[in-house]
Design a protein around this motif. Sequence first.
Motif, short mmCIF file in Angstrom:
data_model
loop_
_atom_site.label_atom_id
_atom_site.label_comp_id
_atom_site.label_asym_id
_atom_site.label_seq_id
_atom_site.Cartn_x
_atom_site.Cartn_y
_atom_site.Cartn_z
N UNK A 45 23.45 29.92 -13.02
CA UNK A 45 23.36 30.64 -14.28
C UNK A 45 23.42 32.15 -14.06
N UNK A 46 22.88 32.60 -12.92
CA UNK A 46 22.85 34.03 -12.66
C UNK A 46 24.12 34.55 -12.00
N UNK A 47 24.77 33.72 -11.19
CA UNK A 47 25.91 34.21 -10.41
C UNK A 47 27.25 33.73 -10.93
N UNK A 48 27.26 32.92 -11.97
CA UNK A 48 28.52 32.39 -12.48
C UNK A 48 28.55 30.89 -12.36
N UNK A 49 28.96 30.22 -13.40
CA UNK A 49 28.96 28.76 -13.41
C UNK A 49 30.03 28.22 -12.49
N UNK A 50 29.80 27.02 -11.92
CA UNK A 50 30.77 26.46 -10.97
C UNK A 50 32.06 26.02 -11.67
N UNK A 51 33.16 26.23 -10.99
CA UNK A 51 34.46 25.77 -11.50
C UNK A 51 35.25 25.20 -10.32
N UNK A 52 34.61 24.32 -9.56
CA UNK A 52 35.25 23.80 -8.36
C UNK A 52 36.55 23.06 -8.66
N UNK A 53 36.62 22.43 -9.83
CA UNK A 53 37.81 21.66 -10.16
C UNK A 53 38.86 22.50 -10.88
N UNK A 54 38.59 23.77 -11.03
CA UNK A 54 39.55 24.62 -11.74
C UNK A 54 39.46 26.03 -11.19
N UNK A 55 39.90 26.20 -9.96
CA UNK A 55 39.69 27.45 -9.27
C UNK A 55 40.54 28.60 -9.83
N UNK A 56 41.59 28.26 -10.58
CA UNK A 56 42.45 29.31 -11.11
C UNK A 56 41.82 30.05 -12.27
N UNK A 57 40.86 29.41 -12.92
CA UNK A 57 40.18 30.06 -14.05
C UNK A 57 38.75 30.34 -13.64
N UNK A 58 38.40 31.59 -13.48
CA UNK A 58 37.09 31.95 -12.96
C UNK A 58 36.34 32.78 -13.97
N UNK A 59 34.99 32.78 -13.88
CA UNK A 59 34.23 33.67 -14.77
C UNK A 59 34.59 35.12 -14.49
N UNK A 60 34.58 35.93 -15.53
CA UNK A 60 34.91 37.34 -15.37
C UNK A 60 33.77 38.07 -14.66
N UNK A 61 34.12 39.11 -13.90
CA UNK A 61 33.13 39.95 -13.25
C UNK A 61 32.73 41.04 -14.24
N UNK A 62 31.67 40.79 -14.98
CA UNK A 62 31.30 41.69 -16.07
C UNK A 62 29.87 42.19 -15.90
N UNK A 63 29.61 43.30 -16.54
CA UNK A 63 28.27 43.87 -16.60
C UNK A 63 28.28 44.90 -17.73
N UNK A 64 27.12 45.50 -17.97
CA UNK A 64 27.05 46.53 -18.99
C UNK A 64 27.89 47.74 -18.62
N UNK A 65 28.12 47.95 -17.33
CA UNK A 65 28.90 49.10 -16.87
C UNK A 65 30.31 49.06 -17.44
N UNK A 66 30.95 47.88 -17.44
CA UNK A 66 32.30 47.76 -18.01
C UNK A 66 32.26 47.12 -19.39
N UNK A 67 31.11 47.26 -20.07
CA UNK A 67 30.93 46.76 -21.42
C UNK A 67 31.27 45.26 -21.48
N UNK A 68 30.76 44.56 -20.48
CA UNK A 68 30.89 43.10 -20.38
C UNK A 68 32.34 42.64 -20.40
N UNK A 69 33.21 43.41 -19.76
CA UNK A 69 34.57 42.98 -19.54
C UNK A 69 35.58 43.37 -20.58
N UNK A 70 35.18 44.11 -21.62
CA UNK A 70 36.14 44.42 -22.69
C UNK A 70 36.75 45.81 -22.55
N UNK A 71 36.24 46.63 -21.61
CA UNK A 71 36.68 48.01 -21.54
C UNK A 71 37.93 48.13 -20.68
#
Length: 765
Positions: free
Chosen positions: A484-510
């Motif tokens: 939950x803290x580091x990103x949910x597992x996607x072992x069966x779908x490695x091409x689609x990964x959680x975005x590397x987001x934080x408040x610094x980059x406005x949670x990925x939208x900037x």
Amino acid sequence: MVAHSPRNLQDHLYASFLEGSTADVALHISGSWHAVYKLHRVVLIQAEFFRRLFTAGFSESRFRQRPSRCGGPEPIHIHFSDPNITRPAFEICISRLYGGGPQLYVPSILIPTPLYPLTSSFPNYTEPEATPPGYHPVTPRFLLSLLATAIYLSIPSVTGQSLRHILTTVGPTTVIRYLNFAIGKGIGPEEENAPEAAVGLEHLAEIAKPDTADVASISSRLSCLPMDDDETRKEDPAEAAYDEDCDEESTDERHFIYGGVSDKVGEAAACWLTRWGYDMLTYEEEESSSPVIISASPLKKHSCSAFSSVMSAQTFQSIPLIWRRGGLDPRWVRAILSSDLLFVRGERERYEMAKAVLELRRKGGIDEEEEKEFVDLFENGIYFMHMSTEDLMLISHDVSRTTGRPYVSTNRLYSSHWKQSELRLKVGSAVRDKELGITCFTSEMTIPPDVASPPPTPYWVVASDSSERIGDATGLENATMDQLFTGLPHDDNKKAIPANTSEVNFFGIFPPLQNAVTAAHFDPESRRKWSPFPPIRFGVEFWDVDCLKEKTRMHSHTIWYAGSLYNSYVQVIRKKGVQLGVYLHRQSHIDPLPSFSVPSPRRSEFPRTTSFRPHSNSFSSTIQSTDPCRFPTPPSASTLTLGGGRSTTPVSAQPGSPTSSSPPSGNRTTSPVNHPTQPYRDPRSAISAYFSISCASATGASVTRFSSGPDTFAISQSWGWKSSTLRTEEFLELGDDGQPLPIGLVDVGAGKLVSLRATIVIGII
């Protein structure tokens, strides 16, 4: 001897919990409430917080057979300095460790659906349904508190459940509260009539009486006692971090952020704001021009505003504060209006929207700090280079009705026009080369020699091949705390990964705008390419996708960029299940331009459509509107959210392929062909361009972003993605076999009234 089943054992433990019988520990809780709970160690250690407390060598690990001086089970004092931890949330967390507790009831007016993506209660007030007996009523504040409490106690099942409820209740009345929580501003003010304790568990807490010593003060005194004293203390780790600032900063001003979980909440809120911000602004403009409504009873607030902002007890506003003051922080206004994910037709519409927001906020007076954010927005967040010369001239004479000053500096408009001319020259001189030679690596950027030099040249990163999800809620239920803290597992779908987001980059939208000084931090290994020319951004919308026949195309409007014409299209493919394809197409100058998707006549019952209109000096007049209180906003939504399982596949449609010129079909409505202005044409038959396609979920709380490194675009060639993991059921009418129904069987009148929205970014190199 009678054997007891696990079910009987769990019932026995829960009965002991309710009765307080055979308890071997008394938790003295202090924080936002003061109470004592008689509980059982063997059950509590299921939570990592209590397991460490009772087994990791602390004094609490030494179980004492003798009672405390006050009698009863052994007392342990726990002080929660985090004000987000509340009594109802704590009691439900504890009850879950015993295998029971009240079930949670989320009222339907909080849940967006494909039919009502802004919830069934928006913009009209809808009385929430009664909570069934024995259920605990869910409010946004309670969900945030439950999440904070479950994280502190480290109970992954409750953390996952509460996070899933939050992500599925992002809407007009919750989005600002959720965003504020994600950036550390807490769970917000109390909601009216919220229960003080967990339903059915009101008797568990022994509330401290006025003549009883305050638990917090006891905890403070015990901090200096030896660890083997008769009464022990467990301190909130966050408390120690703030001890030295306690004299200067009150508890209410502290920021409590929960790492990756906070980021996930922030992602969902940020995605929603980019997806629905254009629509919500029209409602807020109408609200700001309407008289304030006085509540008939000062004790009953309007439910839509009660969840989103602190309102006077005497008044309410039917439209929650988002763009107006009291809603988004100025920094976030700038970030959203600058975002590549913002759903607007193009840069001119982005400019008009930014103007409207600024004037809306100026109604409350001029705020100098806020004005600085808007100066940054108009200087850097809007790409005037992609506007026509006519638009630039009009904007140069456009002044604020509040201040009488222009919104954009003359230098900014001049430099944009210069960039246009520079790019045109490079395109015209590249007769045979696919690339213009305008990019550079990070290490090749020129750093200004000193601070007195002109501002460093801005650069935009050239996209690379990737697919990522922002705000994705897949796999929450069974995730561990680490996942939950580091990103949910996607072992069966490695091409689609959680975005590397934080408040610094406005949670990925900037957008990743950098310069020679900052790019080295963004790309320390100097592997990325950069362009001194901003990419073009535009939004597309597809209606009645459920009427789309297999392998036929539904097109967007056509845009002109750097001498070429582009549009996008979607198509349904029945291969290995149902796949949805979304593509970017380089349109031939010779072939007829395709008509583009617009709302069908069946949507005429709605007062406001979100299909694009021509420019206007008034933002709200670009949206067709009638009585805003008669119907909800049309449930327009996009549906390209990845599920679990199979991966997405980038594909290219070659010129002359069977699907490249499929005629329109089905019960779809299209507009007359639009003919964009073409100042010049790129003479090259093939060019090199990078691009990204970002598609929001039906309710807007998540985005799937497909990005491609530079590819060759021949005339009439398409690049894009198709996938069987796309949640087509959000907008397609499916039969019992999971396949889309034949066109003749689709109930056009009662179908899911949704549209598919996407934002597209293209840059030539």
